[in-house]
Design a protein around this motif. Sequence first.
Motif, PDB file in Angstrom:
ATOM      1  N   GLY A   1     -15.287 -11.882  18.008  1.00  0.00           N
ATOM      2  CA  GLY A   1     -15.508 -11.344  16.551  1.00  0.00           C
ATOM      3  C   GLY A   1     -13.924 -11.485  16.035  1.00  0.00           C
ATOM      4  N   SER A   2     -13.468 -10.656  14.526  1.00  0.00           N
ATOM      5  CA  SER A   2     -12.472 -10.824  13.555  1.00  0.00           C
ATOM      6  C   SER A   2     -12.782  -9.322  13.579  1.00  0.00           C
ATOM      7  N   THR A   3     -11.395  -9.567  14.367  1.00  0.00           N
ATOM      8  CA  THR A   3     -10.695  -7.825  14.299  1.00  0.00           C
ATOM      9  C   THR A   3     -10.113  -7.927  12.821  1.00  0.00           C
ATOM     10  N   GLY A   4      -8.884  -9.241  12.678  1.00  0.00           N
ATOM     11  CA  GLY A   4      -8.427  -8.862  10.992  1.00  0.00           C
ATOM     12  C   GLY A   4      -9.093  -8.390   9.990  1.00  0.00           C
ATOM     13  N   ALA A   5     -10.982  -8.906  10.662  1.00  0.00           N
ATOM     14  CA  ALA A   5     -11.896  -8.004   9.213  1.00  0.00           C
ATOM     15  C   ALA A   5     -11.745  -6.979   8.851  1.00  0.00           C
ATOM     16  N   LEU A   6     -11.638  -6.234  10.274  1.00  0.00           N
ATOM     17  CA  LEU A   6     -11.772  -4.544  11.246  1.00  0.00           C
ATOM     18  C   LEU A   6     -11.007  -4.072   9.778  1.00  0.00           C
ATOM     19  N   VAL A   7      -9.512  -4.318  10.166  1.00  0.00           N
ATOM     20  CA  VAL A   7      -8.628  -3.758  10.054  1.00  0.00           C
ATOM     21  C   VAL A   7      -8.226  -3.482   7.704  1.00  0.00           C
ATOM     22  N   ARG A   8      -8.209  -5.024   7.669  1.00  0.00           N
ATOM     23  CA  ARG A   8      -8.448  -5.313   6.204  1.00  0.00           C
ATOM     24  C   ARG A   8      -9.574  -3.800   5.384  1.00  0.00           C
ATOM     25  N   ALA A   9     -10.731  -3.507   6.291  1.00  0.00           N
ATOM     26  CA  ALA A   9     -11.617  -2.970   5.972  1.00  0.00           C
ATOM     27  C   ALA A   9     -10.755  -1.325   5.923  1.00  0.00           C
ATOM     28  N   ARG A  10     -10.494  -1.386   7.147  1.00  0.00           N
ATOM     29  CA  ARG A  10      -9.901   0.358   7.046  1.00  0.00           C
ATOM     30  C   ARG A  10      -8.668   0.577   5.986  1.00  0.00           C
ATOM     31  N   TRP A  11      -8.051  -0.647   5.275  1.00  0.00           N
ATOM     32  CA  TRP A  11      -6.972  -0.630   4.650  1.00  0.00           C
ATOM     33  C   TRP A  11      -7.796  -0.270   2.637  1.00  0.00           C
ATOM     34  N   ALA A  12      -9.352  -1.299   3.539  1.00  0.00           N
ATOM     35  CA  ALA A  12      -9.929  -0.992   2.110  1.00  0.00           C
ATOM     36  C   ALA A  12     -10.384   0.561   2.084  1.00  0.00           C
ATOM     37  N   LEU A  13     -10.382   1.199   2.887  1.00  0.00           N
ATOM     38  CA  LEU A  13     -11.599   2.595   2.545  1.00  0.00           C
ATOM     39  C   LEU A  13     -10.258   2.984   2.541  1.00  0.00           C
ATOM     40  N   LEU A  14      -8.982   3.354   2.935  1.00  0.00           N
ATOM     41  CA  LEU A  14      -7.574   4.191   1.949  1.00  0.00           C
ATOM     42  C   LEU A  14      -7.595   3.913   1.254  1.00  0.00           C
ATOM     43  N   TYR A  15      -7.348   1.997   0.597  1.00  0.00           N
ATOM     44  CA  TYR A  15      -7.085   2.497  -0.927  1.00  0.00           C
ATOM     45  C   TYR A  15      -7.856   1.458  -1.716  1.00  0.00           C
ATOM     46  N   ARG A  16      -9.299   1.585  -1.855  1.00  0.00           N
ATOM     47  CA  ARG A  16      -9.970   0.833  -2.408  1.00  0.00           C
ATOM     48  C   ARG A  16      -9.921   1.083  -4.149  1.00  0.00           C
ATOM     49  N   ASP A  17      -8.934   2.540  -4.495  1.00  0.00           N
ATOM     50  CA  ASP A  17      -8.486   3.420  -6.196  1.00  0.00           C
ATOM     51  C   ASP A  17      -7.190   2.884  -6.107  1.00  0.00           C
ATOM     52  N   ASP A  18      -6.463   2.334  -5.059  1.00  0.00           N
ATOM     53  CA  ASP A  18      -5.153   1.877  -5.196  1.00  0.00           C
ATOM     54  C   ASP A  18      -4.728   0.328  -5.557  1.00  0.00           C
ATOM     55  N   PRO A  19      -5.014  -0.107  -6.558  1.00  0.00           N
ATOM     56  CA  PRO A  19      -5.081  -2.108  -6.160  1.00  0.00           C
ATOM     57  C   PRO A  19      -3.546  -2.444  -5.889  1.00  0.00           C
ATOM     58  N   GLU A  20      -2.808  -1.621  -6.242  1.00  0.00           N
ATOM     59  CA  GLU A  20      -0.854  -2.150  -6.007  1.00  0.00           C
ATOM     60  C   GLU A  20      -0.965  -2.320  -3.987  1.00  0.00           C
ATOM     61  N   LYS A  21      -1.630  -1.030  -3.953  1.00  0.00           N
ATOM     62  CA  LYS A  21      -0.876  -0.722  -2.530  1.00  0.00           C
ATOM     63  C   LYS A  21      -1.669  -1.050  -1.304  1.00  0.00           C
ATOM     64  N   LEU A  22      -3.111  -1.381  -1.517  1.00  0.00           N
ATOM     65  CA  LEU A  22      -4.101  -2.351  -1.135  1.00  0.00           C
ATOM     66  C   LEU A  22      -3.867  -3.726  -1.041  1.00  0.00           C
ATOM     67  N   HIS A  23      -2.795  -4.223  -2.328  1.00  0.00           N
ATOM     68  CA  HIS A  23      -2.165  -5.492  -2.382  1.00  0.00           C
ATOM     69  C   HIS A  23      -0.968  -5.781  -1.067  1.00  0.00           C
ATOM     70  N   THR A  24      -0.471  -4.706  -1.259  1.00  0.00           N
ATOM     71  CA  THR A  24       0.067  -4.887  -0.278  1.00  0.00           C
ATOM     72  C   THR A  24       0.386  -4.577   1.318  1.00  0.00           C
ATOM     73  N   ALA A  25      -1.030  -3.958   1.274  1.00  0.00           N
ATOM     74  CA  ALA A  25      -1.595  -3.923   2.412  1.00  0.00           C
ATOM     75  C   ALA A  25      -2.185  -4.821   3.110  1.00  0.00           C
ATOM     76  N   TYR A  26      -2.898  -6.138   2.004  1.00  0.00           N
ATOM     77  CA  TYR A  26      -3.611  -6.816   2.219  1.00  0.00           C
ATOM     78  C   TYR A  26      -1.984  -7.757   2.962  1.00  0.00           C
ATOM     79  N   SER A  27      -1.112  -8.499   1.915  1.00  0.00           N
ATOM     80  CA  SER A  27       0.772  -9.508   2.433  1.00  0.00           C
ATOM     81  C   SER A  27       0.375  -8.814   3.517  1.00  0.00           C
ATOM     82  N   LEU A  28       0.436  -7.454   3.926  1.00  0.00           N
ATOM     83  CA  LEU A  28       1.406  -6.774   5.387  1.00  0.00           C
ATOM     84  C   LEU A  28       0.445  -7.078   6.965  1.00  0.00           C
TER      85      LEU A  28
END
Length: 425
Positions: free
Chosen positions: A130-157
């Motif tokens: 499977g793809s653990t990367g997608a699982l990690v990014r899904a967790r970031w999206a849950l945390l910061y879906r309403d904060d685009p700047e933090k979500l962008h930083t999380a995806y960059s991380l």
Amino acid sequence: MFLTVPTVPGAAVLSSYRQIFAAPGSLAFSATGLVSRLPISMVGVGVVTMFSELRGSYGLAGAITATLALASAALGPQISRLVDRYGQRRVVRPATAVSVLAAALLLLAAWRSWPTWSYFPCAIGMGAMGSTGALVRARWALLYRDDPEKLHTAYSLEAVVDEIIFIVGPILSICLATSVFPEAGVLLATVFLAVGVVLFTAQKRTEPPAHPANRATGGSVLRLPGLRVLTATFVAIGTIFSSVEVVTVAYARAQGHESAASLVLAVYALGSGLAGVVVGALRPSGPARQRFQRGVALMAISLLPLCLVATWCSGTGGLVLAGASLFLAGFSISPTMITATGLVERLVPPARLTEGMSWTTTGLGIGVAGGSYLAGVVVDAAGPAAGYRVALAAGGCAVLLALAGGRWLVGALPASTPEPAAVAS
């Protein structure tokens, strides 16, 4: 071209990354996600090195790697759909157990010199990781879906984490395979997979909720035209990555420095990682579609110096120049991948995000399969210099796909859009 530069870049970088880890559990799932993703960078090059050492054929090694990549491409989206429906822990742990068992059988088959055909069923079973990367990014999206700047930083991380993985992984895999025993790289990758997934799935409080109602929705999110464009482009990008990996091992071996291949590949990832660190602290500027297209174009153009170096240079100097070329080429990778992740997050409804992200990973997997096999065959037939042209041709295809399908990326809507139909129309 990609971003708007802030007033104090250094302070912005530190502040941006510090802020996203304020959420409880974020550091734990990101760190354990790193461990569970290390096999992504270790298995492919480990299989290539293992079978080139044991059997002396890059064609066979490329065929086995291609089989693994195709199996991952076929199984990955299906596993991700189950994850969205039943949850990460319930699905990922048994899938990983299948992959670990298959990897153990492949190692045994290589060590005991089983018939060649026996390697391929093992490679298919390993595709269940499977793809653990997608699982990690899904967790970031849950945390910061309403904060685009933090979500962008999380995806960059996470893009930077991917590059760290591709710096450390190949070095470990190749060095172990060439200095300890040929199977050592794949063996360590299997250990990382088992331990990493157990630790990652133990982080229950940050796990996205399951969406069992999706059982009745039917159909795949791949029906969204924008996601099809991204997936097709990622097929070509995956071909770039895998062909560069296979050919670099062959090129280093031809120069009499096979172990140096890990260092050359590491600087490729290092260039991308450095770009990703900076991108995470900056605000994206301009339409995401255009940023994605420009990034793909730069990715393709930056391969030209590598082809010239492989054609005209040899020895230690050739390896140094190849490393320098790949370092510069790496700067286009993270910005492009970060932009693509953001596009997926906008195109796909939240309840189907893991599946949506897994389709781009699937595209990469298909490309990795084709690139590994084709590059291996070309290297066996015409040498490493010709093999790098496979990557250049794949880059040209990626540019054409991104440009031709750009109109379907213009309609990417905010992540709050609830239904796929609204995006697809």
